[in-house]
Design a protein around this motif. Structure first.
Motif, PDB file in Angstrom:
ATOM      1  N   UNK A 719       0.843  -1.205   0.000  1.00 43.88           N
ATOM      2  CA  UNK A 719       0.000   0.000   0.000  1.00 43.88           C
ATOM      3  C   UNK A 719       0.869   1.242   0.000  1.00 43.88           C
ATOM      4  N   UNK A 720       0.422   2.247  -0.733  1.00 44.36           N
ATOM      5  CA  UNK A 720       1.047   3.571  -0.713  1.00 44.36           C
ATOM      6  C   UNK A 720      -0.048   4.594  -0.943  1.00 44.36           C
ATOM      7  N   UNK A 721       0.077   5.754  -0.332  1.00 46.98           N
ATOM      8  CA  UNK A 721      -0.922   6.805  -0.494  1.00 46.98           C
ATOM      9  C   UNK A 721      -0.260   8.134  -0.823  1.00 46.98           C
ATOM     10  N   UNK A 722      -0.934   8.905  -1.627  1.00 50.20           N
ATOM     11  CA  UNK A 722      -0.560  10.294  -1.895  1.00 50.20           C
ATOM     12  C   UNK A 722      -1.639  11.159  -1.261  1.00 50.20           C
ATOM     13  N   UNK A 723      -1.212  12.021  -0.354  1.00 54.61           N
ATOM     14  CA  UNK A 723      -2.187  12.775   0.432  1.00 54.61           C
ATOM     15  C   UNK A 723      -3.029  13.687  -0.444  1.00 54.61           C
ATOM     16  N   UNK A 724      -4.324  13.724  -0.102  1.00 54.27           N
ATOM     17  CA  UNK A 724      -5.258  14.563  -0.831  1.00 54.27           C
ATOM     18  C   UNK A 724      -5.959  15.539   0.081  1.00 54.27           C
ATOM     19  N   UNK A 725      -7.042  16.098  -0.408  1.00 52.26           N
ATOM     20  CA  UNK A 725      -7.820  17.070   0.358  1.00 52.26           C
ATOM     21  C   UNK A 725      -8.669  16.365   1.415  1.00 52.26           C
ATOM     22  N   UNK A 726      -9.164  17.123   2.391  1.00 51.25           N
ATOM     23  CA  UNK A 726     -10.066  16.518   3.390  1.00 51.25           C
ATOM     24  C   UNK A 726     -11.241  15.819   2.719  1.00 51.25           C
TER      25      UNK A 726
END
Length: 820
Positions: A719-726
C-alpha cells in the motif's frame, strides 16, 4: 446483541503540574484514574534482553542470562519502590518480562518528583480500556480442517490465554472430562479460584484487585459474558444450544483465564496495571496464544503505547498474539490500541452467512426481517398503531425524549443514531409506547442486534430501506404493525466487511487489520451468573456482533495450526494465517473493499494448514508521499515445506477503474521474480517502488507468491498513499446528552482524513448551528493521538437537541447532543 468492545471514551489533557517535568509524559487521558501512574524503568525488560541474546531471535526466558537480568530489574525496582512508599505512595504491582514497570498510586506532585529519579524512564497517568460459531466455521473452512486433523484433536496440546472478563466455569462448553491439565497446572492467583479450574481451564488468574474500585468478586467468574463468549469461540467443546449446535475452533486446546474486567457497575473498565500484568503472566505461564478482545479507540503513537510494547515483547517470546481491530468503523484510520502493535495479528470483522431474526408485519406493506434487541422479549406478538417519532421530537432519533403519553399504546418508529439504543427505548417507554421499531441509517443501512442495556421495551430493528417505507406509510395515513418475536435462522450475504469493523491505516501508516474473520451475528456462549451483565442470558447463549468475536476465531485457528504443524516460529504461524487469506472484495454495502479495510483477506484454515511459504513482515507499507516515490522495502520468504521448492513472485495491483483493468497501474517491482529455496531455508526479497506524478489517492495490491511445485499461494499486501484534500470527518466519540446550560469539556472528538485514510492535521472549524449552544474550544491532541481534536461546548439553556457543525475544507459533520 451488539457488544462494543472498545467503548469510545472521554479524553482530558494531563494536569498542568505534570507538564513541568520533562520525564513525565503530558498524556491524553481516557477516563482519568486519579493518582494512578505507570512508572516505566530505563532497563530493558527480560523478554527484550533474552531475545537479543538468543541466536534464533526467540526469547529464552528461563536461561541463566534471563534470570540474572530479571534479578537486576527487581533490585532496581526495589529502590524505586522504597522511594514511592517514602513519598505517600504505594506500589500496586510490577512487571519485568514484557515490560519493566511499576504501577503506583500516589499524589500527582509526588509522581512528578518520581519522574526525576535515577533509573526512571518516564511516568505517565494510567489509562483505561474497555471490552471491544456454527455457520462461521464453514465460511473459514474450519470444518474441512477438522476433517483433516480430526476434530477430536483440534488444538490438542496448545494453551490459549483469554485476557478478558473471566469465564463461567460451570458452562457445559468447558466441562470436557476427557482432558487433563498438563504438568505444573492448574495455576491460580488465589486459592479460591482452584475450584474454577478443571482439565479444560488450566489457569485462573484475576487482576480485579488492580482495578480502580473495590469489587464484590475477585474470582475469575464472569459477570459480563464477554470472556465466556470468547472462550467458547476459541476452544469450547461441542454443545447443543437452543438455536444451534456449536463447537469452538480448537475444542481440544486448554484455556487460561486472565480476568481484567470486574463486576458490572463496579469495574466496567480495565487499566494498564491489570492488562500488562495479565500479558506478563500469560507469557510466564507458557501460553502459546493470547487473545485480546479489548482496547482503546484513541490509539497512541507506537513509541508511547505501553500495551503495544508489551505485545511486541510477548511476540519476541514466541507467543502468537491476536488482537481486535476495534468497532469504530466504517471510518478510516480507526484501528484501536493495542491492535496497532506491528507483531500482533489484528482482526477485522466480516458478515456471517446467517443470522437469527424475527419479523414485523405492517398493514399495507407486508412483512420485513427484523432483529431483536438484547433486552427481554415478550411471550406473544406486540400489535399497535405506528407513530413516527420525528412528529414528536423533530428529528426522529428519540434522544431528547418527548412528552409523557405522546406515544401511548403505540409502536414508535425511531431512526438509529446520535444516542444509545437504551436511551431511545427508555424515552419511548416513558412516552407510553408498547414497542419500538428502530430503522438503520442510510450510511449503515443494514439492521443489527441492538445492545439495549437496562431498557425493557420490546424492540426490533429493520433496514434503512424498510424503515423509510414504513415512515412513508405512516405519513400517508394510519398504519398498524404486528411485531413477531419468534426467532428463526435467516440467510444473508457472507464475507463482507461489516459496517463497524475498524479501518486502517494504522498509526505508523501500516496496513491494518491484518486478517478478517466472521464477527457479525455470532451465536456463542455467555454467562448466566449475573443478570446485570451486558451479555447475560438465562439460556447461557447469546447472539453478538463485534471484532471482539472475530478475534477468538483466529486465536482458535492459531491453536489448531500450531498443534497440526508444530516447531515453526511465531512469525511463520502469523504468516500462514494472514497471507493465505482469501480476498474480501465487498463491504456491507456491496461496494469494493480496500486493503486497509480487509488486510490480506478472510481466514482460510485449509490453506494455512497446507501452505509451503511464509512471509515476514506479512504486509508492506510504502507510507504516504506527495506524488513522487522512490522507496525500497523487503520481506523474508521462507520455505516451510519438506522439499526444495521454486517460488514465483508476481506483482498484482488492485484495480481502481470501473472496468477492473489493472494494466499500467503504478506498482512496485521485484528484482528477482523466481527463486529456489531448500526446505526450511529463507531469503530476503527486495521490493522497490519508483513512481512520479502520482495523483492523490491510494495505490495497493499484493505480491503473489506461488509454489511452482505445490501450487500453494500466499499474498503479501502492499500500500502507498498520496495525500489529498479533506474527505471525511470521523466522529470518534460524543456524549449523548447532558444537563442543559452546562459546559462540557471535550464533549466530542473528531479526526479528519483524506480519501485514503491519511490524517489531515488542519484544525477544524466548529460552530453551534441550533439549540442555543456555543463552542468553547477546539483542542489539538495530535502530539499524543494522531489527528485527534477535542471540542468543548456549552449546551443551550432550553431542553432539546444542540447541533454543532464541524467543517474542514469542503467537508462538514453535524454532531448532536441532547440538553436535558
Amino acid at each position: 446483541m451488539m457488544i462494543s468492545i472498545v467503548i469510545r471514551k472521554t479524553i482530558r489533557q494531563a494536569g498542568c503540574l505534570l507538564t513541568l517535568w520533562a520525564a513525565i509524559v503530558p498524556w491524553v487521558q481516557a477516563e482519568e484514574i486519579p493518582n494512578r501512574y505507570v512508572v516505566e524503568m530505563s532497563t530493558e525488560p527480560v523478554a527484550q534482553r533474552a531475545s537479543r541474546l538468543s541466536l534464533r531471535g526467540r526469547a529464552r526466558l528461563e536461561s541463566t542470562a534471563a534470570l540474572a537480568h530479571r534479578q537486576r530489574i527487581r533490585d532496581e525496582q526495589s529502590v524505586v519502590r522504597a522511594r514511592v512508599e517514602r513519598h505517600s505512595g504505594r506500589v500496586l504491582g510490577s512487571v519485568d518480562t514484557v515490560a519493566n514497570a511499576m504501577f503506583v498510586e500516589m499524589p500527582a506532585e509526588e509522581a512528578a518528583k518520581l519522574a526525576l529519579e535515577p533509573g526512571v524512564k518516564r511516568v505517565r497517568p494510567e489509562r483505561t480500556f474497555h471490552m471491544v460459531l456454527d455457520r462461521a466455521v464453514q465460511l473459514h473452512k474450519i470444518n474441512q480442517a477438522w476433517e483433516q486433523v480430526g476434530a477430536s484433536r483440534a488444538g490438542e496440546g496448545i494453551k490459549i490465554a483469554i485476557i478478558d472478563s473471566g469465564i463461567d466455569p460451570a458452562h457445559a462448553a468447558f466441562a470436557n472430562s476427557e482432558l487433563s491439565a498438563p504438568a505444573g497446572f492448574p495455576r491460580v492467583s488465589s486459592p479460591l479460584d482452584s475450584a474454577n479450574t478443571n482439565g479444560k481451564i488450566i489457569a485462573a488468574r484475576s487482576y480485579v484487585p488492580l482495578l480502580r474500585y473495590r469489587d464484590p468478586d475477585n474470582s475469575v467468574r464472569d459477570h459480563v459474558g464477554h470472556g465466556t463468549a470468547l472462550a467458547m469461540i476459541t476452544a469450547g467443546g461441542k454443545v447443543d444450544a437452543p438455536l444451534a449446535q456449536m463447537q469452538g475452533v480448537s475444542p481440544r486446546a486448554w484455556i487460561g483465564v486472565y480476568k481484567v474486567f470486574g463486576t458490572p457497575g463496579y469495574n466496567d473498565s480495565s487499566n494498564d496495571a491489570a492488562i500488562i500484568t495479565a500479558i506478563e503472566d500469560a507469557v510466564l505461564d507458557g501460553m502459546d496464544v493470547i487473545n485480546l478482545s479489548l482496547g482503546d479507540d484513541f490509539a497512541y503513537r507506537l513509541a508511547d503505547d505501553f500495551e503495544v510494547a508489551a505485545i511486541e515483547q510477548a511476540a519476541q517470546a514466541g507467543v502468537i498474539v491476536v488482537v481486535a481491530a476495534g468497532n469504530n468503523g466504517p471510518g478510516m484510520n480507526t484501528i484501536a490500541s493495542p491492535g496497532t502493535a506491528p507483531s500482533a495479528i489484528t482482526i477485522g470483522a466480516t458478515t456471517n452467512g446467517r443470522t437469527f431474526g424475527t419479523g414485523v408485519t405492517v398493514d399495507g406493506l407486508g412483512s420485513y426481517v427484523a432483529y431483536v434487541g438484547s433486552g427481554p422479549t415478550p411471550g406473544s406478538n406486540v400489535q399497535g398503531e405506528l407513530v413516527d417519532v420525528s412528529t414528536l421530537d423533530g428529528d426522529g432519533l428519540a434522544c431528547a425524549g418527548f412528552s409523557s403519553g405522546a406515544a401511548s399504546g403505540k409502536i414508535a418508529l425511531i431512526l438509529r443514531g446520535s444516542c444509545t439504543f437504551e436511551t431511545k427505548l427508555l424515552n419511548a417507554q416513558r412516552a407510553g409506547a408498547v414497542g419500538a421499531l428502530v430503522y438503520a441509517t442510510a450510511e449503515s443501512p443494514e439492521p443489527i442486534t441492538m445492545s439495549v442495556g437496562a431498557a425493557t421495551l420490546p424492540a426490533q430493528m429493520v433496514s434503512n430501506g424498510d424503515g423509510v417505507a414504513v415512515k412513508q406509510q405512516i405519513a400517508a395515513g394510519t398504519a398498524t404493525a404486528t411485531m413477531n418475536f419468534t426467532i428463526q435462522a435467516i440467510d444473508r450475504p457472507a464475507n463482507r466487511v461489516t459496517d463497524f469493523s475498524a479501518v486502517g491505516p494504522s498509526v505508523d501508516l501500516g496496513i491494518k487489520p491484518d486478517l478478517m474473520a466472521t464477527g457479525g451475528d455470532i451465536y456463542t456462549a455467555t454467562q448466566k451468573l449475573d443478570s446485570y451483565g451486558d451479555m447475560y442470558n438465562p439460556s447461557g447463549y447469546v447472539l453478538v456482533d463485534g471484532t471482539s468475536f472475530a478475534t477468538p476465531m483466529i486465536a482458535g485457528a492459531a491453536a489448531l495450526l500450531k498443534a497440526a504443524r508444530p516447531g515453526l516460529a511465531m512469525e511463520d504461524y502469523r504468516s500462514l494465517l494472514v497471507n493465505t487469506g482469501v480476498p474480501v472484495t465487498q463491504t456491507w454495502k456491496a461496494q469494493a473493499a480496500t486493503m486497509q479495510q480487509t488486510g490480506a483477506g478472510v481466514l482460510d484454515m485449509m490453506a494455512a494448514l497446507q501452505s509451503t511459504a511464509t512471509a515476514s513482515p506479512v504486509s508492506l507499507s510504502f507510507g504516504v508521499g506527495s506524488g513522487t516515490l522512490d522507496a525500497a522495502r523487503s520481506f523474508r520468504l521462507k520455505n516451510t515445506g519438506t522439499e526444495t521448492e521454486s517460488f514465483e513472485i508476481k506483482v498484482v495491483p488492485s484495480a481502481v477503474t470501473a472496468d477492473g483493468a489493472t494494466e499500467g497501474l503504478p506498482a512496485p517491482l521485484v528484482e528477482q521474480p523466481v527463486m529456489e529455496l531448500a526446505a526450511g531455508a529463507s531469503v530476503e526479497v527486495p521490493v522497490r517502488w519508483v513512481a512520479q506524478s502520482l495523483a492523490s489517492g491510494h495505490y495497493e495490491g499484493v505480491l503473489q507468491v506461488t509454489g511452482l511445485t505445490s501450487g500453494e499461494v500466499i499474498r503479501v499486501p502492499y500500500w502507498h498513499a498520496v495525500q489529498g484534500d479533506p474527505h471525511s470527518i470521523n466522529l470518534m466519540y460524543t456524549i449523548d446528552s447532558a444537563r442543559r446550560g452546562t459546559a462540557q469539556s471535550d464533549a466530542f472528538f473528531v479526526r479528519v482524513t483524506d480519501s485514503s485514510g491519511v490524517i489531515i492535521t488542519e484544525t477544524p472549524t466548529v460552530k453551534a448551528v441550533s439549540g442555543g449552544g456555543a463552542v468553547l474550544s477546539v483542542t489539538d491532541y495530535n502530539a499524543e493521538v494522531p489527528g485527534l481534536f477535542g471540542v468543548s461546548v456549552q449546551l443551550g439553556t432550553v431542553a432539546g437537541t444542540n447541533t454543532f457543525r464541524v467543517t474542514v475544507g469542503q467537508v462538514t459533520l453535524d454532531v448532536q447532543i441532547s440538553g436535558l
